[in-house]
Design a protein around this motif. Structure first.
Motif, PDB file in Angstrom:
ATOM      1  N   ASN A  26       0.845  -1.208  -0.017  1.00  0.00           N
ATOM      2  CA  ASN A  26      -0.109   0.302   0.006  1.00  0.00           C
ATOM      3  C   ASN A  26       1.048   1.226   0.069  1.00  0.00           C
ATOM      4  O   ASN A  26       0.436   2.225   0.393  1.00  0.00           O
ATOM      5  CB  ASN A  26      -0.950  -0.223   1.089  1.00  0.00           C
ATOM      6  CG  ASN A  26      -0.340  -0.211   2.769  1.00  0.00           C
ATOM      7  OD1 ASN A  26       0.931   0.150   2.481  1.00  0.00           O
ATOM      8  ND2 ASN A  26      -0.983  -0.254   3.606  1.00  0.00           N
ATOM      9  N   LEU A  27       2.232   1.051  -0.776  1.00  0.00           N
ATOM     10  CA  LEU A  27       3.008   2.145  -0.677  1.00  0.00           C
ATOM     11  C   LEU A  27       3.082   3.096  -1.878  1.00  0.00           C
ATOM     12  O   LEU A  27       3.781   3.856  -1.889  1.00  0.00           O
ATOM     13  CB  LEU A  27       4.496   1.814  -0.307  1.00  0.00           C
ATOM     14  CG  LEU A  27       4.614   0.994   1.055  1.00  0.00           C
ATOM     15  CD1 LEU A  27       6.059   0.294   0.976  1.00  0.00           C
ATOM     16  CD2 LEU A  27       4.411   2.087   2.168  1.00  0.00           C
ATOM     17  N   GLY A  28       2.230   2.918  -2.798  1.00  0.00           N
ATOM     18  CA  GLY A  28       2.272   3.448  -4.104  1.00  0.00           C
ATOM     19  C   GLY A  28       3.222   2.914  -4.936  1.00  0.00           C
ATOM     20  O   GLY A  28       3.551   3.947  -5.854  1.00  0.00           O
ATOM     21  N   HIS A  29       4.142   1.899  -4.582  1.00  0.00           N
ATOM     22  CA  HIS A  29       5.414   1.539  -5.221  1.00  0.00           C
ATOM     23  C   HIS A  29       5.083   1.085  -6.802  1.00  0.00           C
ATOM     24  O   HIS A  29       4.065   0.422  -6.958  1.00  0.00           O
ATOM     25  CB  HIS A  29       6.342   0.677  -4.658  1.00  0.00           C
ATOM     26  CG  HIS A  29       6.871   1.339  -3.464  1.00  0.00           C
ATOM     27  ND1 HIS A  29       7.274   0.661  -2.358  1.00  0.00           N
ATOM     28  CD2 HIS A  29       7.221   2.657  -3.118  1.00  0.00           C
ATOM     29  CE1 HIS A  29       8.127   1.530  -1.331  1.00  0.00           C
ATOM     30  NE2 HIS A  29       7.830   2.605  -1.852  1.00  0.00           N
ATOM     31  N   ASP A  30       5.776   1.110  -7.759  1.00  0.00           N
ATOM     32  CA  ASP A  30       5.703   0.596  -9.077  1.00  0.00           C
ATOM     33  C   ASP A  30       6.610  -0.654  -9.363  1.00  0.00           C
ATOM     34  O   ASP A  30       6.035  -1.256 -10.016  1.00  0.00           O
ATOM     35  CB  ASP A  30       6.559   1.780  -9.949  1.00  0.00           C
ATOM     36  CG  ASP A  30       5.814   2.923 -10.281  1.00  0.00           C
ATOM     37  OD1 ASP A  30       6.418   3.932 -10.022  1.00  0.00           O
ATOM     38  OD2 ASP A  30       4.447   2.892 -10.121  1.00  0.00           O
ATOM     39  N   THR A  31       7.422  -0.888  -8.399  1.00  0.00           N
ATOM     40  CA  THR A  31       8.245  -2.247  -8.519  1.00  0.00           C
ATOM     41  C   THR A  31       8.089  -3.156  -7.548  1.00  0.00           C
ATOM     42  O   THR A  31       8.100  -2.578  -6.258  1.00  0.00           O
ATOM     43  CB  THR A  31       9.786  -1.820  -8.727  1.00  0.00           C
ATOM     44  OG1 THR A  31       9.885  -0.958  -9.798  1.00  0.00           O
ATOM     45  CG2 THR A  31      10.454  -3.342  -8.841  1.00  0.00           C
ATOM     46  N   MET A  32       7.686  -4.588  -7.632  1.00  0.00           N
ATOM     47  CA  MET A  32       7.766  -5.426  -6.605  1.00  0.00           C
ATOM     48  C   MET A  32       8.517  -6.725  -7.009  1.00  0.00           C
ATOM     49  O   MET A  32       9.017  -6.931  -7.946  1.00  0.00           O
ATOM     50  CB  MET A  32       6.231  -5.956  -6.320  1.00  0.00           C
ATOM     51  CG  MET A  32       5.210  -4.594  -6.178  1.00  0.00           C
ATOM     52  SD  MET A  32       3.648  -5.168  -5.617  1.00  0.00           S
ATOM     53  CE  MET A  32       3.571  -6.416  -4.252  1.00  0.00           C
ATOM     54  N   TYR A  33       8.810  -7.454  -5.788  1.00  0.00           N
ATOM     55  CA  TYR A  33      10.052  -8.460  -5.999  1.00  0.00           C
ATOM     56  C   TYR A  33       9.579  -9.821  -5.269  1.00  0.00           C
ATOM     57  O   TYR A  33       8.813  -9.540  -4.217  1.00  0.00           O
ATOM     58  CB  TYR A  33      11.261  -7.767  -5.393  1.00  0.00           C
ATOM     59  CG  TYR A  33      11.791  -6.770  -5.661  1.00  0.00           C
ATOM     60  CD1 TYR A  33      11.234  -5.528  -5.092  1.00  0.00           C
ATOM     61  CD2 TYR A  33      12.617  -6.309  -6.709  1.00  0.00           C
ATOM     62  CE1 TYR A  33      11.766  -4.270  -5.414  1.00  0.00           C
ATOM     63  CE2 TYR A  33      13.192  -5.186  -7.070  1.00  0.00           C
ATOM     64  CZ  TYR A  33      12.779  -3.880  -6.587  1.00  0.00           C
ATOM     65  OH  TYR A  33      13.138  -2.756  -6.904  1.00  0.00           O
ATOM     66  N   TRP A  34       9.850 -10.899  -5.623  1.00  0.00           N
ATOM     67  CA  TRP A  34      10.058 -12.105  -4.854  1.00  0.00           C
ATOM     68  C   TRP A  34      11.317 -12.433  -4.559  1.00  0.00           C
ATOM     69  O   TRP A  34      12.095 -12.676  -5.751  1.00  0.00           O
ATOM     70  CB  TRP A  34       9.460 -12.951  -5.587  1.00  0.00           C
ATOM     71  CG  TRP A  34       7.794 -12.829  -5.327  1.00  0.00           C
ATOM     72  CD1 TRP A  34       6.843 -12.528  -6.077  1.00  0.00           C
ATOM     73  CD2 TRP A  34       6.922 -13.058  -3.882  1.00  0.00           C
ATOM     74  NE1 TRP A  34       5.473 -12.445  -5.540  1.00  0.00           N
ATOM     75  CE2 TRP A  34       5.684 -13.206  -4.268  1.00  0.00           C
ATOM     76  CE3 TRP A  34       7.364 -13.939  -2.756  1.00  0.00           C
ATOM     77  CZ2 TRP A  34       4.523 -13.133  -3.205  1.00  0.00           C
ATOM     78  CZ3 TRP A  34       6.425 -13.902  -1.922  1.00  0.00           C
ATOM     79  CH2 TRP A  34       5.059 -13.670  -2.113  1.00  0.00           C
ATOM     80  N   TYR A  35      11.721 -12.778  -3.198  1.00  0.00           N
ATOM     81  CA  TYR A  35      12.947 -13.436  -2.637  1.00  0.00           C
ATOM     82  C   TYR A  35      12.582 -14.928  -2.361  1.00  0.00           C
ATOM     83  O   TYR A  35      11.455 -15.180  -1.475  1.00  0.00           O
ATOM     84  CB  TYR A  35      13.619 -12.555  -1.653  1.00  0.00           C
ATOM     85  CG  TYR A  35      14.148 -11.433  -2.306  1.00  0.00           C
ATOM     86  CD1 TYR A  35      13.437 -10.253  -2.412  1.00  0.00           C
ATOM     87  CD2 TYR A  35      15.583 -11.086  -2.376  1.00  0.00           C
ATOM     88  CE1 TYR A  35      13.866  -9.126  -2.941  1.00  0.00           C
ATOM     89  CE2 TYR A  35      16.119 -10.095  -2.932  1.00  0.00           C
ATOM     90  CZ  TYR A  35      15.362  -8.778  -3.018  1.00  0.00           C
ATOM     91  OH  TYR A  35      15.755  -7.853  -3.434  1.00  0.00           O
ATOM     92  N   LYS A  36      13.781 -15.592  -2.251  1.00  0.00           N
ATOM     93  CA  LYS A  36      13.466 -17.094  -1.620  1.00  0.00           C
ATOM     94  C   LYS A  36      14.815 -16.895  -0.598  1.00  0.00           C
ATOM     95  O   LYS A  36      15.856 -16.840  -1.131  1.00  0.00           O
ATOM     96  CB  LYS A  36      13.893 -18.131  -2.800  1.00  0.00           C
ATOM     97  CG  LYS A  36      13.698 -19.526  -1.941  1.00  0.00           C
ATOM     98  CD  LYS A  36      13.791 -20.917  -3.035  1.00  0.00           C
ATOM     99  CE  LYS A  36      13.762 -22.120  -2.525  1.00  0.00           C
ATOM    100  NZ  LYS A  36      14.062 -22.978  -3.351  1.00  0.00           N
ATOM    101  N   GLN A  37      14.351 -17.384   0.385  1.00  0.00           N
ATOM    102  CA  GLN A  37      15.483 -17.667   1.352  1.00  0.00           C
ATOM    103  C   GLN A  37      15.405 -18.964   1.875  1.00  0.00           C
ATOM    104  O   GLN A  37      14.608 -19.671   2.311  1.00  0.00           O
ATOM    105  CB  GLN A  37      15.157 -16.961   2.814  1.00  0.00           C
ATOM    106  CG  GLN A  37      16.069 -16.931   3.818  1.00  0.00           C
ATOM    107  CD  GLN A  37      15.898 -16.392   5.190  1.00  0.00           C
ATOM    108  OE1 GLN A  37      14.516 -16.166   5.839  1.00  0.00           O
ATOM    109  NE2 GLN A  37      16.632 -15.634   5.811  1.00  0.00           N
ATOM    110  N   ASP A  38      16.660 -19.767   1.344  1.00  0.00           N
ATOM    111  CA  ASP A  38      16.832 -21.087   1.600  1.00  0.00           C
ATOM    112  C   ASP A  38      17.363 -21.472   2.844  1.00  0.00           C
ATOM    113  O   ASP A  38      17.245 -20.750   3.943  1.00  0.00           O
ATOM    114  CB  ASP A  38      18.037 -21.581   0.602  1.00  0.00           C
ATOM    115  CG  ASP A  38      19.468 -21.017   0.649  1.00  0.00           C
ATOM    116  OD1 ASP A  38      20.118 -21.045  -0.223  1.00  0.00           O
ATOM    117  OD2 ASP A  38      19.558 -20.685   1.952  1.00  0.00           O
TER     118      ASP A  38
END
Lengths: 119, 113
Positions: A26-38
């Motif tokens: 809900n920050l109005g950001h344009d870019t989103m990411y997915w990370y994996k923590q092994d």
């Protein structure tokens, strides 16, 4: 209000199933990411989405597919789950780094993580 | 490839003790360096950052200096509090757009009253 939220927090499922993890910001950001923590606790980027355009795909198996219904959401769908998919998955968001002036300004805001366990 | 190494935890300290969490990196270029903190039940938050040699990042009493000669970015705090208990991640990026972060494995800090 939570800036970046993920659901579910915990997900336990059987091998071969298909599952999704949802992420909303809900920050109005344009870019989103997915990370994996092994299992060794290393965080590795999987995907980056900017205005529905995939920017990075770090050699992730095609069983993993990000889906972005709108700018505020980036869901992670996983087909045919395998034991090795067990990990903690983090969603994050930021301003468009190409407009933000470089990495110093590109602060990423992370969700609390989803712990996926494949049995 | 590019990588970040952190001291293994957990680190357990008494309140008001001095904290150092070591971080060293390997990179093919000239990275920007970051420390992120994850409090229990929350996502990672940017703690501090530095973009060039000898830069010192600081926030909430924490400091880290970009040492190019030793490829290090050690996190320090003079007097820790119970509320500092968290997992700390060192990270770097070489990407001009700051999208391709490489994180260390994290170091869990527990501060006892």
């Amino acid at each position: 209000d939570t800036a970046v939220s993920q659901t579910p927090k915990y997900l336990v499922t059987q091998m071969g199933n298909d599952k999704s993890i949802k992420c909303e910001q809900n920050l109005g950001h344009d870019t989103m990411y997915w990370y994996k923590q092994d299992s060794k606790k290393f965080l590795k980027i999987m995907f980056s989405y900017n205005n529905k355009e995939l920017i990075i795909n770090e050699t992730v198996p095609n069983r993993f597919s990000p889906k972005s219904p709108d700018k505020a959401h980036l869901n992670l769908h996983i087909n045919s789950l395998e034991l090795g998919d067990s990990a903690v998955y983090f969603c994050a968001s930021s301003q468009d780094p190409r407009l933000a002036g470089g990495p110093v300004y590109n602060e990423q805001f992370f969700g609390p993580g989803t712990r996926l366990t494949v049995l | 490839g590019d990588s970040v190494t952190q001291m293994e935890g957990p680190v357990t300290l008494s309140e008001e003790a001095f904290l150092t969490i070591n971080c060293t990196y390997t990179a093919t270029g000239y990275p920007s360096l970051f420390w992120y903190v994850q409090y229990p039940g929350e996502g990672l938050q940017l703690l501090l950052k530095a973009t060039k040699a000898d830069d010192k990042g600081s926030n909430k009493g924490f400091e880290a200096t970009y040492r190019k000669e030793t490829t290090s970015f050690h996190l320090e705090k003079g007097s820790v509090q119970v509320s500092d208990s968290a997992v700390y991640f060192c990270a770097l990026t070489l990407d001009n757009y700051g999208q391709n972060f490489v994180f260390g494995p994290g170091t869990r800090l527990s501060v006892l009253p």
